[in-house]
Design an enzyme around this catalytic site. Structure first.
Site: not given
Ligand SMILES: C[C@@](CO)(OP(=O)(O)O)[C@H](O)COP(=O)(O)OP(=O)(O)OC[C@H]1O[C@@H](n2ccc(N)nc2=O)[C@H](O)[C@@H]1O
Ligand SMILES: Nc1ncnc2c1ncn2[C@@H]1O[C@H](COP(=O)(O)OP(=O)(O)O)[C@@H](O)[C@H]1O
Length: 281
Positions: A15, A136
């Site tokens: 990410k 996350d």
């Protein structure tokens, strides 16, 4: 995906936090953020196998071993985020984890591995449970491109944009909690990532590396999340093209460069669509 051996696997993409503003702090110390995150084409792989005693970590590039020699091993026990996800979901399984995403690099590798477990087991809707494992995870479960806020638990998908990024990986560990705490003291440098100033202040080596790359490409690079990855996007295509030429890195591949006293692994990656499009047999 199930295969004939009774195991199943999923890719776990990195990410990239393209921009991050800290907009508040909760009474429990968690920071409220306003961020844009993008899934990119650097992948771990999580394979679940029948035998719960198995926990194998595969290091195809040798980079994990380098990091582990310097900073100590990533956990192989119940504190590994993959195991935490399995425990949270009440599933007993063994794990074969192929790691390409460096840890402590701000690329959400551990979170993405855990998110892959939620996707593999069809538990994508359990966002609060996922967020209790790591801030996350909600984004990593959804993937693609998204506006992320709250402490990371609120994710709104944004239209997919095809783009490339250069990731400059350094063997520097930026523990997320430490960087957020330092941010409370030093604040932001006004760049697209409010955590950049704290990460550069936390590591003299990272700030030396930052200077070297900026000098090479004649422009500022950004920090991925809480670091230590530095990156360049295509917002200035001349700068991006020049950086690709200088580093000699082809699309979807990596190379190693030396700048001054430092070595960097440079990955040229692209954005990846979300919602399970990165599953594979
Ligand atoms: C900074 C970001 C976004 O780019 O990612 P990374 O750079 O770590 O990949 C995230 O906010 C990180 O998410 P994640 O790495 O999952 O954090 P967690 O493991 O949940 O939290 C580790 C520690 O960071 C601090 N933390 C985390 C998230 C948040 N919104 N505020 C915080 O203050 C807390 O001290 C927490 O105990
Ligand atoms: N599956 C995993 N992969 C990598 N690190 C893990 C994993 N599970 C737990 N960890 C721990 O989480 C820490 C942060 O790793 P990671 O999530 O990859 O980095 P970041 O938070 O910088 O994006 C590591 O230092 C390691 O101790």
């Amino acid at each position: 995906m199930k295969d004939e051996l009774g195991s199943c696997s999923a890719l776990a993409p990195a990410k990239l936090t393209r921009r991050l503003a800290v907009v508040g702090v909760r009474p429990d110390g968690l920071h409220l953020i306003d961020a844009e995150m993008v899934t990119v084409s650097l992948f771990d792989e999580v394979r679940l196998v029948d035998n719960p005693a198995v926990f194998d970590v595969v290091d195809p590039d040798g980079y994990l071993t380098q990091l582990e020699e310097r900073f100590g091993p990533i956990p192989r026990d119940n504190s590994n985020l993959v195991r935490k996800a399995l425990t949270a979901l009440g599933v007993r399984a063994g794990v074969v984890l192929t790691k390409r995403i460096p840890f402590g690099a701000g690329l959400g590798g551990g979170s993405s591995d855990a998110a892959a477990v939620f996707r593999l087991l069809g538990q994508e809707d359990k966002v609060d449970l996922a967020a209790s494992i790591g801030a996350d995870l909600p984004f990593c479960i959804r993937g693609g491109r998204a506006h992320v806020h709250g402490f990371g638990d609120l994710v709104e998908s944004l239209p997919f944009v095809e783009e490339e990024f250069l990731l400059f990986l350094s063997p520097v560990l930026c523990p997320t909690g430490t960087i957020y705490r330092l941010y409370d003291e030093v604040g932001s440098d006004g760049s697209a990532n409010d955590l950049r100033k704290a990460a550069l202040a936390a590591s003299k080596e990272l700030s030396g590396r930052f200077e070297e790359i900026c000098t090479l490409i004649g422009s500022e690079v950004n920090l991925a999340g809480s670091g230590s990855t530095l990156f360049l996007d295509q917002s200035d295509s001349d700068v991006f093209d020049r950086a690709c030429e200088l580093t000699q890195v082809s699309p979807n591949s990596s190379t190693t460069i030396s700048l001054g006293e430092y070595e960097f692994v440079v990955w040229r990656v692209h954005s990846v669509r979300g919602e399970g499009s990165h599953r594979r047999q």
